[in-house]
Design a protein around this motif. Structure first.
Motif, PDB file in Angstrom:
ATOM      1  N   GLY A 179       0.880  -1.192   0.334  1.00 55.63           N
ATOM      2  CA  GLY A 179      -0.284   0.531  -0.074  1.00 55.63           C
ATOM      3  C   GLY A 179       0.698   1.326  -0.040  1.00 55.63           C
ATOM      4  O   GLY A 179       1.023   2.100  -0.394  1.00 55.63           O
ATOM      5  N   LEU A 180       1.768   1.666   1.100  1.00 58.91           N
ATOM      6  CA  LEU A 180       2.956   2.919   0.977  1.00 58.91           C
ATOM      7  C   LEU A 180       3.702   2.154   0.046  1.00 58.91           C
ATOM      8  O   LEU A 180       3.720   4.385  -0.756  1.00 58.91           O
ATOM      9  N   GLY A 181       4.131   1.289  -0.688  1.00 61.33           N
ATOM     10  CA  GLY A 181       4.927   1.304  -1.609  1.00 61.33           C
ATOM     11  C   GLY A 181       4.013   2.128  -3.840  1.00 61.33           C
ATOM     12  O   GLY A 181       4.344   2.586  -3.959  1.00 61.33           O
ATOM     13  N   ILE A 182       2.749   1.772  -3.133  1.00 64.32           N
ATOM     14  CA  ILE A 182       2.188   1.464  -4.271  1.00 64.32           C
ATOM     15  C   ILE A 182       1.722   3.066  -4.917  1.00 64.32           C
ATOM     16  O   ILE A 182       2.280   4.024  -5.522  1.00 64.32           O
ATOM     17  N   ALA A 184       3.055   5.660  -3.422  1.00 68.53           N
ATOM     18  CA  ALA A 184       4.308   6.799  -3.414  1.00 68.53           C
ATOM     19  C   ALA A 184       4.804   6.542  -4.994  1.00 68.53           C
ATOM     20  O   ALA A 184       5.410   7.660  -5.223  1.00 68.53           O
ATOM     21  N   MET A 185       4.913   5.545  -5.549  1.00 67.59           N
ATOM     22  CA  MET A 185       5.772   5.275  -6.641  1.00 67.59           C
ATOM     23  C   MET A 185       4.690   6.224  -7.807  1.00 67.59           C
ATOM     24  O   MET A 185       4.824   6.941  -8.572  1.00 67.59           O
ATOM     25  N   ALA A 186       3.303   5.447  -7.225  1.00 70.45           N
ATOM     26  CA  ALA A 186       2.344   6.856  -8.419  1.00 70.45           C
ATOM     27  C   ALA A 186       2.230   7.797  -8.493  1.00 70.45           C
ATOM     28  O   ALA A 186       2.495   8.726  -9.138  1.00 70.45           O
ATOM     29  N   LEU A 187       2.240   8.946  -6.983  1.00 69.67           N
ATOM     30  CA  LEU A 187       2.258  10.129  -6.441  1.00 69.67           C
ATOM     31  C   LEU A 187       4.091  10.578  -7.388  1.00 69.67           C
ATOM     32  O   LEU A 187       4.041  11.638  -7.783  1.00 69.67           O
ATOM     33  N   LEU A 188       4.547  10.287  -6.972  1.00 64.99           N
ATOM     34  CA  LEU A 188       6.358  10.100  -8.549  1.00 64.99           C
ATOM     35  C   LEU A 188       6.183   9.471  -9.880  1.00 64.99           C
ATOM     36  O   LEU A 188       6.638  10.999 -10.547  1.00 64.99           O
ATOM     37  N   GLY A 189       5.106   9.221  -9.544  1.00 61.31           N
ATOM     38  CA  GLY A 189       4.969   9.012 -11.368  1.00 61.31           C
ATOM     39  C   GLY A 189       4.201  10.254 -12.167  1.00 61.31           C
ATOM     40  O   GLY A 189       4.546  10.412 -12.918  1.00 61.31           O
ATOM     41  N   VAL A 190       3.541  10.623 -11.067  1.00 57.36           N
ATOM     42  CA  VAL A 190       2.092  11.835 -11.438  1.00 57.36           C
ATOM     43  C   VAL A 190       3.647  12.998 -11.266  1.00 57.36           C
ATOM     44  O   VAL A 190       3.338  14.171 -12.491  1.00 57.36           O
ATOM     45  N   ALA A 191       4.400  12.703 -10.717  1.00 57.29           N
ATOM     46  CA  ALA A 191       5.286  14.360 -10.713  1.00 57.29           C
ATOM     47  C   ALA A 191       6.342  14.317 -11.861  1.00 57.29           C
ATOM     48  O   ALA A 191       7.051  15.336 -12.948  1.00 57.29           O
ATOM     49  N   LEU A 192       6.544  12.872 -12.186  1.00 55.45           N
ATOM     50  CA  LEU A 192       7.566  13.132 -13.392  1.00 55.45           C
ATOM     51  C   LEU A 192       7.022  12.417 -14.907  1.00 55.45           C
ATOM     52  O   LEU A 192       7.410  13.186 -15.919  1.00 55.45           O
ATOM     53  N   SER A 193       6.120  12.872 -14.803  1.00 51.84           N
ATOM     54  CA  SER A 193       5.548  12.834 -16.638  1.00 51.84           C
ATOM     55  C   SER A 193       5.663  14.032 -16.676  1.00 51.84           C
ATOM     56  O   SER A 193       4.712  14.677 -17.456  1.00 51.84           O
ATOM     57  N   ALA A 194       5.870  15.375 -15.582  1.00 53.26           N
ATOM     58  CA  ALA A 194       6.349  16.785 -16.544  1.00 53.26           C
ATOM     59  C   ALA A 194       7.076  16.525 -16.770  1.00 53.26           C
ATOM     60  O   ALA A 194       7.731  17.805 -17.423  1.00 53.26           O
ATOM     61  N   LEU A 195       8.314  16.327 -16.983  1.00 55.62           N
ATOM     62  CA  LEU A 195       9.238  16.194 -17.638  1.00 55.62           C
ATOM     63  C   LEU A 195       9.501  15.890 -19.138  1.00 55.62           C
ATOM     64  O   LEU A 195      10.180  16.456 -19.690  1.00 55.62           O
ATOM     65  N   PRO A 196       8.747  14.381 -19.880  1.00 62.73           N
ATOM     66  CA  PRO A 196       9.026  14.934 -20.808  1.00 62.73           C
ATOM     67  C   PRO A 196       8.480  16.044 -22.151  1.00 62.73           C
ATOM     68  O   PRO A 196       7.580  16.555 -21.850  1.00 62.73           O
ATOM     69  N   ARG A 197       8.852  16.483 -22.955  1.00 57.67           N
ATOM     70  CA  ARG A 197       8.235  17.765 -23.569  1.00 57.67           C
ATOM     71  C   ARG A 197       7.670  17.663 -24.755  1.00 57.67           C
ATOM     72  O   ARG A 197       7.124  18.579 -25.041  1.00 57.67           O
ATOM     73  N   SER A 198       7.132  16.350 -25.206  1.00 58.62           N
ATOM     74  CA  SER A 198       6.642  15.983 -25.956  1.00 58.62           C
ATOM     75  C   SER A 198       6.671  14.077 -26.061  1.00 58.62           C
ATOM     76  O   SER A 198       7.123  13.597 -24.491  1.00 58.62           O
ATOM     77  N   SER A 199       4.865  13.685 -26.336  1.00 58.44           N
ATOM     78  CA  SER A 199       4.412  12.239 -26.323  1.00 58.44           C
ATOM     79  C   SER A 199       6.221  11.158 -27.200  1.00 58.44           C
ATOM     80  O   SER A 199       5.838   9.935 -26.297  1.00 58.44           O
ATOM     81  N   ARG A 200       6.199  11.803 -27.975  1.00 58.41           N
ATOM     82  CA  ARG A 200       7.285  10.773 -28.538  1.00 58.41           C
ATOM     83  C   ARG A 200       9.149  10.959 -27.088  1.00 58.41           C
ATOM     84  O   ARG A 200       9.223   9.724 -27.300  1.00 58.41           O
ATOM     85  N   ASN A 272      11.590   6.204   4.541  1.00 57.63           N
ATOM     86  CA  ASN A 272      11.795   6.498   3.719  1.00 57.63           C
ATOM     87  C   ASN A 272      10.401   6.486   2.409  1.00 57.63           C
ATOM     88  O   ASN A 272      10.458   6.889   1.700  1.00 57.63           O
ATOM     89  N   LEU A 273      10.125   5.617   2.559  1.00 60.37           N
ATOM     90  CA  LEU A 273       8.227   5.512   1.654  1.00 60.37           C
ATOM     91  C   LEU A 273       7.624   6.109   1.824  1.00 60.37           C
ATOM     92  O   LEU A 273       6.778   7.383   1.014  1.00 60.37           O
ATOM     93  N   GLY A 274       7.606   6.701   3.241  1.00 64.71           N
ATOM     94  CA  GLY A 274       6.602   7.794   3.924  1.00 64.71           C
ATOM     95  C   GLY A 274       7.220   9.234   3.108  1.00 64.71           C
ATOM     96  O   GLY A 274       6.430  10.034   3.087  1.00 64.71           O
ATOM     97  N   ALA A 275       8.452   8.981   3.324  1.00 63.75           N
ATOM     98  CA  ALA A 275       9.190  10.425   2.908  1.00 63.75           C
ATOM     99  C   ALA A 275       8.978  10.852   1.509  1.00 63.75           C
ATOM    100  O   ALA A 275       9.141  11.783   1.199  1.00 63.75           O
ATOM    101  N   TRP A 276       9.101   9.518   0.646  1.00 69.61           N
ATOM    102  CA  TRP A 276       9.103   9.898  -0.825  1.00 69.61           C
ATOM    103  C   TRP A 276       7.642   9.691  -1.182  1.00 69.61           C
ATOM    104  O   TRP A 276       7.468  10.952  -2.357  1.00 69.61           O
TER     105      TRP A 276
END
Length: 294
Positions: A179-182, A184-200, A272-276
């Motif tokens: 529960g804690l892992g998924i 944390a990973m989902a929120l980091l996924g949302v955050a990292l989605s801002a990095l790519p500049r295009s779909s490609r 650490n998982l809670g912090a992330w």
């Protein structure tokens, strides 16, 4: 990934509260749960997403289990007991990697492509609220992660006769780690989605990050074999702690002596998982946009 099953809709870049303040909560929840079905159908209709995020840990577990089968058991004690097969040793790492792939890689590339291709902007023209959109995403991640976990465990037992934990406390530990892992990973996924500049570029940007974390976090390589400095670097990131926690569930207790502190350090794992999780939430709120920045 862009899901063809998601309706073609428009979304404005208005802040979340103003978009949902006049909406009724039951309607938002109904739309959100209905959107889970759309997301799941879209996900499983995308072969590359299914293979590289859902089936990939299963494939690697099979490869490692067969390739290293002849090497015998690992972690054998002086009296000849306590050893496990390589398939059993790699199982907790594959479980942790699966959460990373589904929560970070899949969600980050999915949202980045939907934003770049204009799907998120077009969602504003329909009654679907931002809350319903994220309920659909999170629901899809949760369902696929649970299905992947069950499939990994079943495959390990059937194909390699891996012995599962028998103590109820270990299954409870698996539950809170999952529960804690998924989350944390989902929120980091949302955050990292801002990095790519295009779909490609979405896959090209996200994939190296995910691969690097797996190599240094005890997923593909035995963590105790890594140089101590690299173990320290891996300790800065959540996958190392998630994999360590999963090893505490599936491996005999004496394997903790191979960890950096010769202990499972479950308190540090949770911390650490809670912090992330908090870091991912803050970054998501700061960086998420419905439209691609020009």
């Amino acid at each position: 990934m862009t899901n063809d099953a998601v309706p073609t809709v428009e979304r404005s870049s208005a802040p979340l509260p103003s978009r949902v303040s006049g909406a009724r909560l039951p309607g938002i929840l109904r739309a959100g749960f209905a959107n889970i079905g759309f997301e799941l159908r879209g996900y499983f209709r995308t072969p590359d997403a299914v293979f590289f995020t859902f089936l990939f840990p299963l494939v690697l577990l099979g490869i490692f289990g067969v390739a290293f089968q002849s090497t015998g058991e690992v972690g054998v004690l002086d009296d000849g007991t306590g050893g496990v097969t390589m398939a059993a040793y790699y199982l907790p790492g594959m479980v942790a990697a699966g959460l990373l792939l589904i929560g970070v890689q899949n969600l980050a590339t999915d949202i980045a492509r939907e934003r770049s291709d204009g799907w998120l902007r077009r969602l504003g023209g329909t009654p679907l609220s931002p809350v319903s959109y994220f309920i659909g995403k999170i629901g899809m991640i949760l369902v696929t992660a649970l299905a992947q976990l069950a499939l990994l465990i079943a495959f390990a037992v059937v194909a390699f006769q891996v012995e599962l934990p028998t103590e109820p406390k270990l299954w409870l530990r698996l539950a809170w780690l999952f529960g804690l892992g998924i989350v944390a990973m989902a929120l980091l996924g949302v955050a990292l989605s801002a990095l790519p500049r295009s779909s490609r570029s979405a896959t090209a940007v996200i994939l190296p990050i995910v691969l690097l974390l797996q190599f240094i976090s005890g997923v593909y390589l035995q963590f105790s074999m890594l140089p101590e400095w690299l173990q320290q670097v891996a300790s800065l990131f959540p996958l190392k702690w998630l994999a360590q926690g999963m090893r505490s569930v599936f491996l005999p207790d004496h394997f903790k002596l191979q960890e950096l502190g010769e202990s499972w350090d479950l308190g540090l794992v949770a911390l650490n998982l809670g912090a992330w999780l908090v870091v991912g939430l803050v970054l998501s709120l700061l960086t998420f946009r419905w439209q691609r920045r020009s």
